[in-house]
Design a protein around this motif. Sequence first.
Motif, PDB file in Angstrom:
ATOM      1  N   SER A 141     -89.161-100.118   6.768  1.00 17.26           N
ATOM      2  CA  SER A 141     -88.502 -98.849   6.448  1.00 17.26           C
ATOM      3  C   SER A 141     -89.501 -98.008   5.667  1.00 17.26           C
ATOM      4  N   TYR A 142     -89.506 -96.713   5.937  1.00 11.62           N
ATOM      5  CA  TYR A 142     -90.408 -95.810   5.226  1.00 11.62           C
ATOM      6  C   TYR A 142     -89.592 -94.854   4.356  1.00 11.62           C
ATOM      7  N   TRP A 143     -90.130 -94.595   3.168  1.00 13.15           N
ATOM      8  CA  TRP A 143     -89.435 -93.807   2.157  1.00 13.15           C
ATOM      9  C   TRP A 143     -90.368 -92.727   1.628  1.00 13.15           C
ATOM     10  N   GLY A 144     -89.886 -91.496   1.663  1.00 15.12           N
ATOM     11  CA  GLY A 144     -90.683 -90.378   1.171  1.00 15.12           C
ATOM     12  C   GLY A 144     -89.919 -89.608   0.112  1.00 15.12           C
ATOM     13  N   PRO A 145     -90.061 -89.958  -1.158  1.00 13.29           N
ATOM     14  CA  PRO A 145     -89.371 -89.230  -2.225  1.00 13.29           C
ATOM     15  C   PRO A 145     -90.082 -87.932  -2.588  1.00 13.29           C
ATOM     16  N   GLU A 146     -89.313 -86.868  -2.802  1.00 10.92           N
ATOM     17  CA  GLU A 146     -89.849 -85.570  -3.225  1.00 10.92           C
ATOM     18  C   GLU A 146     -89.413 -85.339  -4.673  1.00 10.92           C
ATOM     19  N   CYS A 233     -92.065 -78.019 -11.268  1.00 17.65           N
ATOM     20  CA  CYS A 233     -93.174 -78.432 -10.391  1.00 17.65           C
ATOM     21  C   CYS A 233     -92.717 -79.462  -9.367  1.00 17.65           C
ATOM     22  N   GLU A 234     -93.493 -79.549  -8.305  1.00 20.19           N
ATOM     23  CA  GLU A 234     -93.354 -80.646  -7.342  1.00 20.19           C
ATOM     24  C   GLU A 234     -94.732 -81.048  -6.863  1.00 20.19           C
ATOM     25  N   ILE A 235     -94.987 -82.346  -6.837  1.00 19.32           N
ATOM     26  CA  ILE A 235     -96.197 -82.911  -6.244  1.00 19.32           C
ATOM     27  C   ILE A 235     -95.741 -83.830  -5.126  1.00 19.32           C
ATOM     28  N   ASP A 236     -96.143 -83.556  -3.902  1.00 24.13           N
ATOM     29  CA  ASP A 236     -95.697 -84.328  -2.744  1.00 24.13           C
ATOM     30  C   ASP A 236     -96.576 -85.557  -2.564  1.00 24.13           C
ATOM     31  N   ILE A 237     -95.934 -86.731  -2.576  1.00 22.57           N
ATOM     32  CA  ILE A 237     -96.672 -87.975  -2.378  1.00 22.57           C
ATOM     33  C   ILE A 237     -96.350 -88.553  -1.002  1.00 22.57           C
ATOM     34  N   ARG A 238     -97.293 -89.292  -0.458  1.00 22.00           N
ATOM     35  CA  ARG A 238     -97.172 -89.821   0.899  1.00 22.00           C
ATOM     36  C   ARG A 238     -96.054 -90.859   0.978  1.00 22.00           C
ATOM     37  N   PHE A 239     -95.352 -90.868   2.111  1.00 21.39           N
ATOM     38  CA  PHE A 239     -94.308 -91.873   2.341  1.00 21.39           C
ATOM     39  C   PHE A 239     -94.917 -93.275   2.357  1.00 21.39           C
ATOM     40  N   ASP A 240     -94.089 -94.271   2.086  1.00 27.16           N
ATOM     41  CA  ASP A 240     -94.559 -95.654   2.035  1.00 27.16           C
ATOM     42  C   ASP A 240     -93.364 -96.578   2.251  1.00 27.16           C
ATOM     43  N   THR A 241     -93.620 -97.873   2.273  1.00 28.66           N
ATOM     44  CA  THR A 241     -92.538 -98.835   2.375  1.00 28.66           C
ATOM     45  C   THR A 241     -91.737 -98.839   1.076  1.00 28.66           C
ATOM     46  N   VAL A 243     -90.636-100.848  -1.549  1.00 30.24           N
ATOM     47  CA  VAL A 243     -91.116-101.244  -2.881  1.00 30.24           C
ATOM     48  C   VAL A 243     -92.301-100.392  -3.302  1.00 30.24           C
ATOM     49  N   ASN A 244     -93.219-100.166  -2.381  1.00 25.53           N
ATOM     50  CA  ASN A 244     -94.398 -99.367  -2.714  1.00 25.53           C
ATOM     51  C   ASN A 244     -94.022 -97.936  -3.091  1.00 25.53           C
ATOM     52  N   ALA A 245     -93.056 -97.355  -2.376  1.00 27.23           N
ATOM     53  CA  ALA A 245     -92.638 -95.992  -2.688  1.00 27.23           C
ATOM     54  C   ALA A 245     -91.982 -95.928  -4.062  1.00 27.23           C
ATOM     55  N   ALA A 246     -91.169 -96.935  -4.408  1.00 25.50           N
ATOM     56  CA  ALA A 246     -90.546 -96.952  -5.730  1.00 25.50           C
ATOM     57  C   ALA A 246     -91.596 -97.145  -6.825  1.00 25.50           C
ATOM     58  N   ASN A 386     -83.213 -94.541 -11.211  1.00 20.98           N
ATOM     59  CA  ASN A 386     -84.139 -95.653 -11.041  1.00 20.98           C
ATOM     60  C   ASN A 386     -84.477 -95.723  -9.558  1.00 20.98           C
ATOM     61  N   PRO A 387     -85.723 -95.448  -9.151  1.00 24.48           N
ATOM     62  CA  PRO A 387     -86.013 -95.375  -7.714  1.00 24.48           C
ATOM     63  C   PRO A 387     -85.789 -96.691  -6.982  1.00 24.48           C
ATOM     64  N   TYR A 388     -86.046 -97.819  -7.648  1.00 26.97           N
ATOM     65  CA  TYR A 388     -85.805 -99.112  -7.010  1.00 26.97           C
ATOM     66  C   TYR A 388     -84.330 -99.246  -6.642  1.00 26.97           C
ATOM     67  N   LEU A 389     -83.433 -98.965  -7.592  1.00 30.33           N
ATOM     68  CA  LEU A 389     -82.001 -99.079  -7.331  1.00 30.33           C
ATOM     69  C   LEU A 389     -81.523 -98.016  -6.347  1.00 30.33           C
ATOM     70  N   ALA A 390     -82.050 -96.804  -6.469  1.00 34.04           N
ATOM     71  CA  ALA A 390     -81.642 -95.730  -5.560  1.00 34.04           C
ATOM     72  C   ALA A 390     -81.966 -96.100  -4.118  1.00 34.04           C
ATOM     73  N   PHE A 391     -83.190 -96.586  -3.866  1.00 38.60           N
ATOM     74  CA  PHE A 391     -83.569 -96.950  -2.501  1.00 38.60           C
ATOM     75  C   PHE A 391     -82.739 -98.143  -2.014  1.00 38.60           C
ATOM     76  N   CYS A 392     -82.469 -99.107  -2.906  1.00 35.42           N
ATOM     77  CA  CYS A 392     -81.604-100.242  -2.545  1.00 35.42           C
ATOM     78  C   CYS A 392     -80.235 -99.752  -2.089  1.00 35.42           C
ATOM     79  N   ALA A 393     -79.638 -98.850  -2.875  1.00 31.64           N
ATOM     80  CA  ALA A 393     -78.289 -98.379  -2.583  1.00 31.64           C
ATOM     81  C   ALA A 393     -78.244 -97.572  -1.287  1.00 31.64           C
ATOM     82  N   ILE A 394     -79.243 -96.715  -1.075  1.00 33.84           N
ATOM     83  CA  ILE A 394     -79.308 -95.921   0.152  1.00 33.84           C
ATOM     84  C   ILE A 394     -79.463 -96.847   1.356  1.00 33.84           C
ATOM     85  N   MET A 395     -80.334 -97.854   1.227  1.00 32.81           N
ATOM     86  CA  MET A 395     -80.522 -98.826   2.297  1.00 32.81           C
ATOM     87  C   MET A 395     -79.210 -99.545   2.605  1.00 32.81           C
TER      88      MET A 395
END
Length: 488
Positions: A141-146, A233-241, A243-246, A386-395
């Motif tokens: 799964s790929y995750w791209g947080p803004e 501000c916003e800094i756009d970071i590359r999408f990733d898997t 755990v790596n994205a969190a 918490n990005p780890y929990l947020a991605f878990c819940a969305i998944m």
Amino acid sequence: MPYKLIDGKIAPLTFTAEEVMKRLKEDKIKFIDLQFTGLFGRFHHTTMDAKMFRIEDFADGLPKVDGSSIRGFTEIHESDLIIRPDPATYATIPWIEQAPTARLICDILSGGSKRDIFPRDPRGLAKKAERYCGEQGYDTSYWGPEVEFFVFDKLEVNTMTPYQGQSYHITSREAPWSSDNVGYALRLKDGYLPSAPGDTLMEYRNQCVDVLTNNFGIVCDAHHHEVATAGQCEIDIRFDTLVNAADSVQSYKYIVKNIAQKRNMMATMMPKPIALDNGSGMHVNVSLWNKGKNLFYDPDDDYAEMSQTARYFGGGIMEHAQALASIVAPTTNSYRRLVPGYEAPVYVAWSTGNRSAIIRIPAHYKGQKFSAMKRIEFRAPDPSCNPYLAFCAIMAAGLDGIRKKRDIGDPVKEDIFKMTPKRRRELGITQLPASLRQAYEALESDSAFLKPILDDETIEKIIEHEERENVEVSVRPHPHEFALYADV
């Protein structure tokens, strides 16, 4: 996994335990900062002399954490926890100049003989979510947080004398209320992509991008000023898997805050610090893949090139949107952002370009050439989560939708903010919680979808924490209430 640019191409930058031990010597590292995330998203650390660090510590971990002192972890009778560094997260910290320092992100293990992943370690839960995704037939799964945030010149808060009054004061050279803007103030809701001298933070963001990319291996696409005044501000970071994205989000927050402080400024992830202006969101882009194929792309869908798998995943998010809010928008301040009129999504609906809906399917490009870009953008999260929990819940919500075949339904192409309540009812459009209390009460009644990843105790800890914070705010009069009611 960190990345680097090689001849203009992105390549993974993987470190083994052996390579990290070598880098410690080559980089002349004197101290190692061992970083981990608490249940509610706070970044914690403990620092050790690099000479005392052994290669065995990558496997055995280090007895460095009193779990009873980390909110949401353990009781005092079960407090001994172990942190185990991940060599892939090695990075040098450039703003610590006197004694060269490197950081390693750690997993948290239970103490004793088993040394299992601690059940409320957010990073461990994110790894569990990745395994669960694989068990459902999706190898990636790929995750791209803004991630959006504010940078103020100064923030003064007085909360120590509640009986005499509480107050805050924001200083920003960009703001229309500032005396330092020399005529180049950014008006409320008028800060999107201004050139200098209106945008005063370009050099600051340049420095952040330089550190993100060259020290932490987090590749950035672009950066810009956001819609609000006063340094959004916003800094756009590359999408990733997952755990790596969190990991990248936690590092991002850490970096932008510390660089701001070095410049005598203050960066904040508070979702809505400025009244009557836009707040900060953390839109989350997600897609499921198998054997190198994006399973969210379908060229036969004329409207959004959106596969049935994507429709079910989005349907799961919409079905559980109220409960999800408790995890992706976990503060009382989150619900000052989630109001109509400020580009924040309030309504449970979806579309391609409609930013008043909680789900958007970006459609800048179409066709097989751009199939890798097909994704769901979930717009309710904010950077206080918490990005780890947020991605878990969305998944968990998305996979629940796939399992139950919950179709996302028809898109809403109208501006929902301008609809009458009757029109919204006709279209079956519901609303996100209006307060943190409504959000955690929704989670109490709708948490079964999370059970493959989060256990009952973790969910209970989240609800208890949010209930306590809701009371902290609700028992205190708001300053504006005096303007409204002092003469009643």
